[in-house]
Design a protein around this motif. Structure first.
Motif, PDB file in Angstrom:
ATOM      1  N   THR A  58      -7.636  -0.025   0.914  1.00  0.00           N
ATOM      2  CA  THR A  58      -8.107   1.313   1.292  1.00  0.00           C
ATOM      3  C   THR A  58      -7.192   2.011   2.282  1.00  0.00           C
ATOM      4  O   THR A  58      -7.036   3.211   2.245  1.00  0.00           O
ATOM      5  CB  THR A  58      -9.530   1.247   1.883  1.00  0.00           C
ATOM      6  OG1 THR A  58      -9.549   0.281   2.921  1.00  0.00           O
ATOM      7  CG2 THR A  58     -10.542   0.905   0.823  1.00  0.00           C
ATOM      8  N   ASN A  59      -6.582   1.245   3.183  1.00  0.00           N
ATOM      9  CA  ASN A  59      -5.719   1.891   4.161  1.00  0.00           C
ATOM     10  C   ASN A  59      -4.419   1.100   4.316  1.00  0.00           C
ATOM     11  O   ASN A  59      -4.319   0.191   5.127  1.00  0.00           O
ATOM     12  CB  ASN A  59      -6.445   2.031   5.502  1.00  0.00           C
ATOM     13  CG  ASN A  59      -5.884   3.176   6.301  1.00  0.00           C
ATOM     14  OD1 ASN A  59      -4.801   3.681   6.000  1.00  0.00           O
ATOM     15  ND2 ASN A  59      -6.599   3.586   7.331  1.00  0.00           N
ATOM     16  N   LEU A  60      -3.447   1.483   3.530  1.00  0.00           N
ATOM     17  CA  LEU A  60      -2.165   0.777   3.489  1.00  0.00           C
ATOM     18  C   LEU A  60      -1.428   0.817   4.824  1.00  0.00           C
ATOM     19  O   LEU A  60      -0.670  -0.082   5.136  1.00  0.00           O
ATOM     20  CB  LEU A  60      -1.270   1.389   2.405  1.00  0.00           C
ATOM     21  CG  LEU A  60      -1.798   1.296   0.977  1.00  0.00           C
ATOM     22  CD1 LEU A  60      -0.886   2.054   0.027  1.00  0.00           C
ATOM     23  CD2 LEU A  60      -1.936  -0.142   0.546  1.00  0.00           C
ATOM     24  N   SER A  61      -1.683   1.850   5.609  1.00  0.00           N
ATOM     25  CA  SER A  61      -0.958   1.991   6.875  1.00  0.00           C
ATOM     26  C   SER A  61      -1.367   0.931   7.899  1.00  0.00           C
ATOM     27  O   SER A  61      -0.699   0.750   8.912  1.00  0.00           O
ATOM     28  CB  SER A  61      -1.167   3.390   7.458  1.00  0.00           C
ATOM     29  OG  SER A  61      -2.542   3.614   7.692  1.00  0.00           O
ATOM     30  N   GLU A  62      -2.461   0.206   7.643  1.00  0.00           N
ATOM     31  CA  GLU A  62      -2.906  -0.843   8.560  1.00  0.00           C
ATOM     32  C   GLU A  62      -2.101  -2.130   8.422  1.00  0.00           C
ATOM     33  O   GLU A  62      -2.188  -3.013   9.264  1.00  0.00           O
ATOM     34  CB  GLU A  62      -4.399  -1.135   8.351  1.00  0.00           C
ATOM     35  CG  GLU A  62      -5.284  -0.008   8.829  1.00  0.00           C
ATOM     36  CD  GLU A  62      -6.762  -0.309   8.630  1.00  0.00           C
ATOM     37  OE1 GLU A  62      -7.115  -1.408   8.163  1.00  0.00           O
ATOM     38  OE2 GLU A  62      -7.560   0.569   8.955  1.00  0.00           O
ATOM     39  N   ILE A  63      -1.346  -2.256   7.335  1.00  0.00           N
ATOM     40  CA  ILE A  63      -0.524  -3.459   7.150  1.00  0.00           C
ATOM     41  C   ILE A  63       0.675  -3.351   8.085  1.00  0.00           C
ATOM     42  O   ILE A  63       1.473  -2.419   7.990  1.00  0.00           O
ATOM     43  CB  ILE A  63      -0.047  -3.602   5.683  1.00  0.00           C
ATOM     44  CG1 ILE A  63      -1.242  -3.721   4.746  1.00  0.00           C
ATOM     45  CG2 ILE A  63       0.858  -4.817   5.539  1.00  0.00           C
ATOM     46  CD1 ILE A  63      -0.866  -3.738   3.288  1.00  0.00           C
ATOM     47  N   VAL A  64       0.798  -4.306   8.984  1.00  0.00           N
ATOM     48  CA  VAL A  64       1.867  -4.273   9.982  1.00  0.00           C
ATOM     49  C   VAL A  64       3.211  -4.603   9.342  1.00  0.00           C
ATOM     50  O   VAL A  64       4.197  -3.924   9.551  1.00  0.00           O
ATOM     51  CB  VAL A  64       1.552  -5.260  11.134  1.00  0.00           C
ATOM     52  CG1 VAL A  64       2.686  -5.293  12.141  1.00  0.00           C
ATOM     53  CG2 VAL A  64       0.249  -4.884  11.817  1.00  0.00           C
ATOM     54  N   ASN A  65       3.256  -5.669   8.535  1.00  0.00           N
ATOM     55  CA  ASN A  65       4.502  -6.099   7.905  1.00  0.00           C
ATOM     56  C   ASN A  65       4.290  -6.104   6.392  1.00  0.00           C
ATOM     57  O   ASN A  65       3.818  -7.084   5.817  1.00  0.00           O
ATOM     58  CB  ASN A  65       4.862  -7.497   8.413  1.00  0.00           C
ATOM     59  CG  ASN A  65       6.145  -8.025   7.814  1.00  0.00           C
ATOM     60  OD1 ASN A  65       6.688  -7.469   6.866  1.00  0.00           O
ATOM     61  ND2 ASN A  65       6.625  -9.127   8.369  1.00  0.00           N
ATOM     62  N   VAL A  66       4.623  -5.009   5.734  1.00  0.00           N
ATOM     63  CA  VAL A  66       4.385  -4.852   4.302  1.00  0.00           C
ATOM     64  C   VAL A  66       5.114  -5.936   3.502  1.00  0.00           C
ATOM     65  O   VAL A  66       4.541  -6.553   2.610  1.00  0.00           O
ATOM     66  CB  VAL A  66       4.798  -3.441   3.813  1.00  0.00           C
ATOM     67  CG1 VAL A  66       4.699  -3.337   2.311  1.00  0.00           C
ATOM     68  CG2 VAL A  66       3.923  -2.382   4.473  1.00  0.00           C
ATOM     69  N   GLY A  67       6.374  -6.182   3.840  1.00  0.00           N
ATOM     70  CA  GLY A  67       7.154  -7.197   3.120  1.00  0.00           C
ATOM     71  C   GLY A  67       6.510  -8.575   3.224  1.00  0.00           C
ATOM     72  O   GLY A  67       6.349  -9.285   2.232  1.00  0.00           O
ATOM     73  N   GLY A  68       6.117  -8.955   4.424  1.00  0.00           N
ATOM     74  CA  GLY A  68       5.462 -10.247   4.628  1.00  0.00           C
ATOM     75  C   GLY A  68       4.162 -10.344   3.854  1.00  0.00           C
ATOM     76  O   GLY A  68       3.863 -11.370   3.245  1.00  0.00           O
ATOM     77  N   TRP A  69       3.383  -9.262   3.870  1.00  0.00           N
ATOM     78  CA  TRP A  69       2.123  -9.234   3.137  1.00  0.00           C
ATOM     79  C   TRP A  69       2.374  -9.416   1.638  1.00  0.00           C
ATOM     80  O   TRP A  69       1.708 -10.214   0.969  1.00  0.00           O
ATOM     81  CB  TRP A  69       1.404  -7.909   3.405  1.00  0.00           C
ATOM     82  CG  TRP A  69       0.025  -7.826   2.797  1.00  0.00           C
ATOM     83  CD1 TRP A  69      -1.140  -8.148   3.405  1.00  0.00           C
ATOM     84  CD2 TRP A  69      -0.312  -7.395   1.474  1.00  0.00           C
ATOM     85  NE1 TRP A  69      -2.187  -7.946   2.529  1.00  0.00           N
ATOM     86  CE2 TRP A  69      -1.712  -7.487   1.340  1.00  0.00           C
ATOM     87  CE3 TRP A  69       0.427  -6.940   0.381  1.00  0.00           C
ATOM     88  CZ2 TRP A  69      -2.374  -7.146   0.162  1.00  0.00           C
ATOM     89  CZ3 TRP A  69      -0.238  -6.606  -0.795  1.00  0.00           C
ATOM     90  CH2 TRP A  69      -1.622  -6.708  -0.889  1.00  0.00           C
ATOM     91  N   LEU A  70       3.354  -8.672   1.107  1.00  0.00           N
ATOM     92  CA  LEU A  70       3.657  -8.752  -0.327  1.00  0.00           C
ATOM     93  C   LEU A  70       4.102 -10.152  -0.739  1.00  0.00           C
ATOM     94  O   LEU A  70       3.660 -10.671  -1.769  1.00  0.00           O
ATOM     95  CB  LEU A  70       4.741  -7.728  -0.700  1.00  0.00           C
ATOM     96  CG  LEU A  70       4.300  -6.263  -0.707  1.00  0.00           C
ATOM     97  CD1 LEU A  70       5.511  -5.345  -0.827  1.00  0.00           C
ATOM     98  CD2 LEU A  70       3.306  -5.993  -1.838  1.00  0.00           C
ATOM     99  N   TYR A  71       4.974 -10.776   0.051  1.00  0.00           N
ATOM    100  CA  TYR A  71       5.442 -12.120  -0.299  1.00  0.00           C
ATOM    101  C   TYR A  71       4.320 -13.148  -0.196  1.00  0.00           C
ATOM    102  O   TYR A  71       4.241 -14.068  -1.011  1.00  0.00           O
ATOM    103  CB  TYR A  71       6.640 -12.528   0.569  1.00  0.00           C
ATOM    104  CG  TYR A  71       7.937 -11.944   0.054  1.00  0.00           C
ATOM    105  CD1 TYR A  71       8.624 -12.544  -0.996  1.00  0.00           C
ATOM    106  CD2 TYR A  71       8.468 -10.780   0.601  1.00  0.00           C
ATOM    107  CE1 TYR A  71       9.808 -12.001  -1.489  1.00  0.00           C
ATOM    108  CE2 TYR A  71       9.645 -10.228   0.129  1.00  0.00           C
ATOM    109  CZ  TYR A  71      10.303 -10.844  -0.926  1.00  0.00           C
ATOM    110  OH  TYR A  71      11.467 -10.299  -1.408  1.00  0.00           O
ATOM    111  N   ARG A  72       3.443 -12.998   0.785  1.00  0.00           N
ATOM    112  CA  ARG A  72       2.319 -13.934   0.921  1.00  0.00           C
ATOM    113  C   ARG A  72       1.366 -13.805  -0.278  1.00  0.00           C
ATOM    114  O   ARG A  72       0.954 -14.797  -0.871  1.00  0.00           O
ATOM    115  CB  ARG A  72       1.573 -13.690   2.232  1.00  0.00           C
ATOM    116  CG  ARG A  72       0.514 -14.741   2.536  1.00  0.00           C
ATOM    117  CD  ARG A  72      -0.099 -14.604   3.923  1.00  0.00           C
ATOM    118  NE  ARG A  72      -0.770 -13.324   4.124  1.00  0.00           N
ATOM    119  CZ  ARG A  72      -0.303 -12.329   4.882  1.00  0.00           C
ATOM    120  NH1 ARG A  72       0.824 -12.463   5.549  1.00  0.00           N
ATOM    121  NH2 ARG A  72      -0.966 -11.206   5.002  1.00  0.00           N
TER     122      ARG A  72
END
Length: 192
Positions: A58-72
């Motif tokens: 719902t709120n993509l801007s809350e992800i601090v580290n987008v790259g880390g989130w995507l790889y996880r």
């Protein structure tokens, strides 16, 4: 007391973030996934699931580290795919006749209008399947029925029964081996 209102991101802004993220990470994630799976189709499926999960936030801007989130998330999806591949399903009961491959599930799902022989064969398969299920230890039967007939994931079954996922996978595999053996005999008997 201050009330904090959660503001959702405008759709246009969300679409821009998704588009930029796909452009920036799409190739990198595919390069990360591809060596870990059997074929390109599996890699594309996993990547599609990652993008779907990302776009569902719902709120993509809350992800601090987008790259880390995507790889996880990608690593988790690869693990999920591996678990699914590792466990056998009814679709795996495939036999070859003079016309090529067919599966037991294909027969069970055939329309009864295909003829009385098909209906008879379906009835016999269901009967033998349930007889074979009754021969299984209770815990193996439970896992098989919950997963195959009630469409629960193996993880859901593990969580519901407080069991380790590897134990549930093992029980499912034992059940499938037994059922495969029993249905193979049925197939040979009906085609002799």
């Amino acid at each position: 007391m201050e009330v904090v209102e959660k503001v959702t991101m405008p759709q246009k802004e969300k679409e821009n973030i998704i588009s930029q993220t796909v452009s920036k990470y799409g190739g990198k994630l595919m390069s990360y996934i591809r060596p870990k799976v059997k074929n390109t189709e599996d890699a594309e499926d996993i990547l599609q699931e990652v993008w779907y999960q990302f776009s569902s936030l719902t709120n993509l801007s809350e992800i601090v580290n987008v790259g880390g989130w995507l790889y996880r998330v990608t690593a988790n999806k690869i693990t999920d795919k591996y678990r699914k591949k590792k466990t056998e399903n009814l679709e795996d009961f495939v036999y070859e006749d003079e016309d090529g491959d067919f599966s037991i599930k294909d027969i069970l799902l055939m329309d009864e209008s295909a003829g009385p022989e098909v209906k008879m064969f379906q009835d016999e398969i269901w009967k033998k399947l349930f007889e074979a299920l009754e021969e299984l230890p209770e815990k193996q039967r439970l896992v098989y029925v919950e997963n195959e007939l009630n469409d629960k994931t193996l993880q859901e079954i593990a969580d519901e029964h407080g069991e380790n996922i590897k134990t549930i996978i093992s029980r499912k595999n034992y059940a499938v081996k037994h059922l495969r053996n029993r249905l193979r005999k049925l197939y040979e008997d009906l085609n002799s």
